[in-house]
Design a protein around this motif. Structure first.
Motif, mmCIF file in Angstrom:
data_model
loop_
_atom_site.group_PDB
_atom_site.id
_atom_site.type_symbol
_atom_site.label_atom_id
_atom_site.label_comp_id
_atom_site.label_asym_id
_atom_site.label_seq_id
_atom_site.Cartn_x
_atom_site.Cartn_y
_atom_site.Cartn_z
ATOM 1 N N GLY A 218 20.672 70.227 56.826
ATOM 2 C CA GLY A 218 20.614 69.165 55.829
ATOM 3 C C GLY A 218 21.731 69.269 54.812
ATOM 4 N N LEU A 219 22.038 70.484 54.363
ATOM 5 C CA LEU A 219 23.111 70.664 53.384
ATOM 6 C C LEU A 219 24.457 70.304 53.986
ATOM 7 C CD1 LEU A 219 21.872 73.986 51.764
ATOM 8 C CD2 LEU A 219 21.928 71.730 50.669
ATOM 9 N N ALA A 220 24.675 70.653 55.249
ATOM 10 C CA ALA A 220 25.918 70.243 55.909
ATOM 11 C C ALA A 220 25.983 68.724 56.021
ATOM 12 C CB ALA A 220 26.013 70.889 57.289
ATOM 13 N N ALA A 221 24.846 68.095 56.308
ATOM 14 C CA ALA A 221 24.826 66.638 56.382
ATOM 15 C C ALA A 221 25.148 66.004 55.033
ATOM 16 C CB ALA A 221 23.464 66.161 56.893
ATOM 17 N N VAL A 222 24.658 66.596 53.957
ATOM 18 C CA VAL A 222 24.996 66.107 52.614
ATOM 19 C C VAL A 222 26.505 66.166 52.404
ATOM 20 C CG1 VAL A 222 24.845 66.639 50.146
ATOM 21 C CG2 VAL A 222 22.773 66.659 51.547
ATOM 22 N N ALA A 223 27.103 67.323 52.699
ATOM 23 C CA ALA A 223 28.545 67.491 52.501
ATOM 24 C C ALA A 223 29.334 66.507 53.350
ATOM 25 C CB ALA A 223 28.950 68.927 52.821
ATOM 26 N N LEU A 224 28.918 66.317 54.588
ATOM 27 C CA LEU A 224 29.643 65.425 55.490
ATOM 28 C C LEU A 224 29.495 63.968 55.081
ATOM 29 C CD1 LEU A 224 28.720 67.246 58.797
ATOM 30 C CD2 LEU A 224 31.039 66.978 57.881
ATOM 31 N N PRO A 238 11.562 70.197 48.801
ATOM 32 C CA PRO A 238 10.523 70.709 47.902
ATOM 33 C C PRO A 238 10.918 71.974 47.158
ATOM 34 C CG PRO A 238 9.922 71.044 50.206
ATOM 35 C CD PRO A 238 11.128 70.181 50.205
ATOM 36 N N ALA A 239 11.849 72.775 47.697
ATOM 37 C CA ALA A 239 12.270 74.020 47.043
ATOM 38 C C ALA A 239 13.419 73.719 46.080
ATOM 39 C CB ALA A 239 12.705 75.044 48.074
ATOM 40 N N ALA A 240 13.187 73.973 44.804
ATOM 41 C CA ALA A 240 14.170 73.614 43.781
ATOM 42 C C ALA A 240 15.496 74.333 43.965
ATOM 43 C CB ALA A 240 13.606 73.899 42.395
ATOM 44 N N ASP A 241 15.459 75.603 44.440
ATOM 45 C CA ASP A 241 16.717 76.341 44.580
ATOM 46 C C ASP A 241 17.602 75.727 45.655
ATOM 47 O OD1 ASP A 241 14.886 77.083 46.507
ATOM 48 O OD2 ASP A 241 15.227 79.241 46.331
ATOM 49 N N ARG A 242 17.008 75.308 46.763
ATOM 50 C CA ARG A 242 17.798 74.642 47.792
ATOM 51 C C ARG A 242 18.268 73.279 47.318
ATOM 52 N NH1 ARG A 242 15.628 75.592 53.932
ATOM 53 N NH2 ARG A 242 15.673 77.866 53.942
ATOM 54 N N ARG A 248 25.475 70.770 44.664
ATOM 55 C CA ARG A 248 26.785 71.427 44.677
ATOM 56 C C ARG A 248 27.628 71.007 45.869
ATOM 57 N NH1 ARG A 248 25.931 77.671 44.235
ATOM 58 N NH2 ARG A 248 28.224 77.595 44.190
ATOM 59 N N VAL A 249 26.992 70.599 46.958
ATOM 60 C CA VAL A 249 27.778 70.204 48.131
ATOM 61 C C VAL A 249 27.960 68.696 48.240
ATOM 62 C CG1 VAL A 249 27.175 72.278 49.435
ATOM 63 C CG2 VAL A 249 25.779 70.216 49.689
ATOM 64 N N GLY A 250 27.418 67.927 47.292
ATOM 65 C CA GLY A 250 27.760 66.510 47.295
ATOM 66 C C GLY A 250 26.659 65.509 47.059
ATOM 67 N N ILE A 349 35.245 68.687 52.340
ATOM 68 C CA ILE A 349 33.893 69.223 52.227
ATOM 69 C C ILE A 349 34.009 70.664 51.747
ATOM 70 C CG2 ILE A 349 32.933 67.748 54.034
ATOM 71 C CD1 ILE A 349 32.983 70.176 55.916
ATOM 72 N N ASP A 350 32.915 71.174 51.198
ATOM 73 C CA ASP A 350 32.861 72.577 50.785
ATOM 74 C C ASP A 350 31.523 73.144 51.214
ATOM 75 O OD1 ASP A 350 33.119 75.068 49.678
ATOM 76 O OD2 ASP A 350 32.909 74.398 47.595
ATOM 77 N N LEU A 351 31.548 73.986 52.235
ATOM 78 C CA LEU A 351 30.328 74.584 52.768
ATOM 79 C C LEU A 351 29.963 75.899 52.094
ATOM 80 C CD1 LEU A 351 30.974 74.013 56.593
ATOM 81 C CD2 LEU A 351 29.663 72.553 55.029
ATOM 82 N N THR A 352 30.855 76.451 51.277
ATOM 83 C CA THR A 352 30.636 77.801 50.756
ATOM 84 C C THR A 352 29.354 77.951 49.936
ATOM 85 O OG1 THR A 352 32.100 77.362 48.855
ATOM 86 C CG2 THR A 352 33.091 78.372 50.809
ATOM 87 N N PRO A 353 28.886 76.928 49.188
ATOM 88 C CA PRO A 353 27.642 77.144 48.428
ATOM 89 C C PRO A 353 26.404 77.343 49.285
ATOM 90 C CG PRO A 353 28.901 75.319 47.496
ATOM 91 C CD PRO A 353 29.515 75.642 48.824
#
Length: 386
Positions: A218-224, A238-242, A248-250, A349-353
């Motif tokens: 999902g995070l990669a999909a956000v960045a893309l 549901p998890a606030a940290d994720r 941060r990724v977009g 894109i920035d995947l590092t986070p």
């Protein structure tokens, strides 16, 4: 060399008819049918060696722990593993990894000793009907490193040259360790890339995009989506940290409420009531997400299914027919590594986070335990310091 190894008891279920190939090779197309009481260990195993003139040996510098890796040691009430993949044991898992080339076969031309590479781990057979139709990601009889052959949760691994994708374009933009960490993220990011831009082909600049689930996919999909010029990217998690990582990724907005009509209403409000052009399910919980996707997708919109696992999801044809919605489903990563690397190298894109925990291989068992808590977006096993 050191490696994380999963092993178990060979105990075929009475109801399962082994093929002669499975019986002779001590493996099964569906691990749930034969492997029982799995266990992890940090073990010494033989160093890998070049198998052909087209192989390279890499020192693994970063390897991801995926949910599917964890499921190799999860069991049902009878002690059988729950992963429905082709698998033999003992096995060194790890299908998300990158490293430094330390040896090359005589015919290798595209990489050299010292290069940073990411490993494609799906090795299509080239002979089955899927391969003959130009769909290697759906190969029926190929090798999937980390599942039916040893993977990258080890000090070293052997990779065919054609599956060693160069990370050298990242030099100058990322520090040395980050290069390898992005390399380990290439597999999930490539899966998302192919789903969004090959299987679906509807994510156009200016689109409004909703993404359910902020794991690595999902995070990669956000960045893309952000890199592709989406107008609005809203993530739910549901998890606030994720969720914070999604920002941060977009992601423009991150909603952390539970699935339901209230969350669906909040999502639709984000688009002024119009709905989203593209909705991505990256949760692996399609039975829960699909009804919400149907509530928030725009007329003529598209639902992209990325997550796997969980119970079957009911699809009501009339809902899709009335709204003119289309659905696409995607698995596999072949063809996605190079575009992902190029986008990272260009700063699109920035995947590092996405990497939120790192453990040396000597603490590999602790890494597995941490990844199982799901507190981390991506837990990596890294090489010990020299």
């Amino acid at each position: 060399m050191r490696a994380l190894v999963v092993n178990g008891e060979w105990s075929p279920r009475d109801s399962y008819q082994l093929t002669p190939e499975e019986a002779a090779g001590h493996w099964a197309r569906d691990a749930r049918q034969v492997w029982r009481h799995p266990r992890w260990s940090l073990s010494e195993v033989p160093d890998p060696v070049l198998q052909s003139d087209e192989d390279v040996v890499i020192r693994v510098r970063a390897a991801g722990i995926a949910v599917s890796t964890l499921r190799m040691a999860m069991t049902d009430e009878l002690g059988y593993v729950v992963l429905p993949y082709r698998m033999g044991m003992p096995l060194v898992p790890g299908h998300e990894f990158a490293g430094e080339v330390v040896a090359v076969g005589r015919s290798v031309r595209s990489v050299k000793v010292g290069d940073a590479v990411a490993a494609e781990t799906l090795r299509a057979c080239g002979r089955c009907s899927a391969c003959r139709r130009g769909r290697p990601n759906a190969c029926l009889d190929g090798e999937f490193v980390g599942f039916n052959s040893n993977g990258g949760l080890a000090d070293y691994a052997v990779v065919p040259e054609m599956h060693a994708r160069s990370l050298e374009p990242l030099r100058g933009r990322l520090d040395e360790q980050s290069i390898y960490e992005v390399g380990a993220l290439c597999e999930p990011a490539a899966v998302a890339y192919l789903a969004l831009f090959k299987a679906d082909r509807h994510l156009a600049p200016g689109a409004d995009v909703a993404i359910f689930g902020c794991g690595p996919l999902g995070l990669a999909a956000v960045a893309l989506a952000r890199g592709a010029g989406a107008n609005l990217v809203v993530a739910t998690e549901p998890a606030a940290d994720r969720g914070a990582i999604a920002g941060r990724v977009g992601a423009d907005r991150v909603l952390t409420g539970e699935l339901g009509r209230e969350l669906a209403a909040e999502l639709r409000d984000a688009t002024g009531g119009r709905g989203f052009d593209v909705v991505v399910d990256a949760t692996g919980a399609a039975a829960e997400v699909l009804p919400e996707a149907e509530r928030i997708v725009a007329v003529g919109g598209h639902v992209v299914h990325l997550g796997v696992g969980g119970p079957a999801a009911p699809i009501h044809p009339i809902v899709t027919m009335v709204s003119g919605t289309t659905h696409s489903f995607s698995m596999g990563h072949l063809g996605g590594f190079d575009p992902v690397i190029a986008l990272q190298a260009a700063g699109r894109i920035d995947l590092t986070p996405i990497v939120t925990a790192r453990y040396p291989i000597t603490s590999g068992l602790e890494a597995l335990a941490h990844a199982a808590t799901r507190h981390s977006a991506k837990t990596l096993v890294t090489a010990d310091a020299d």
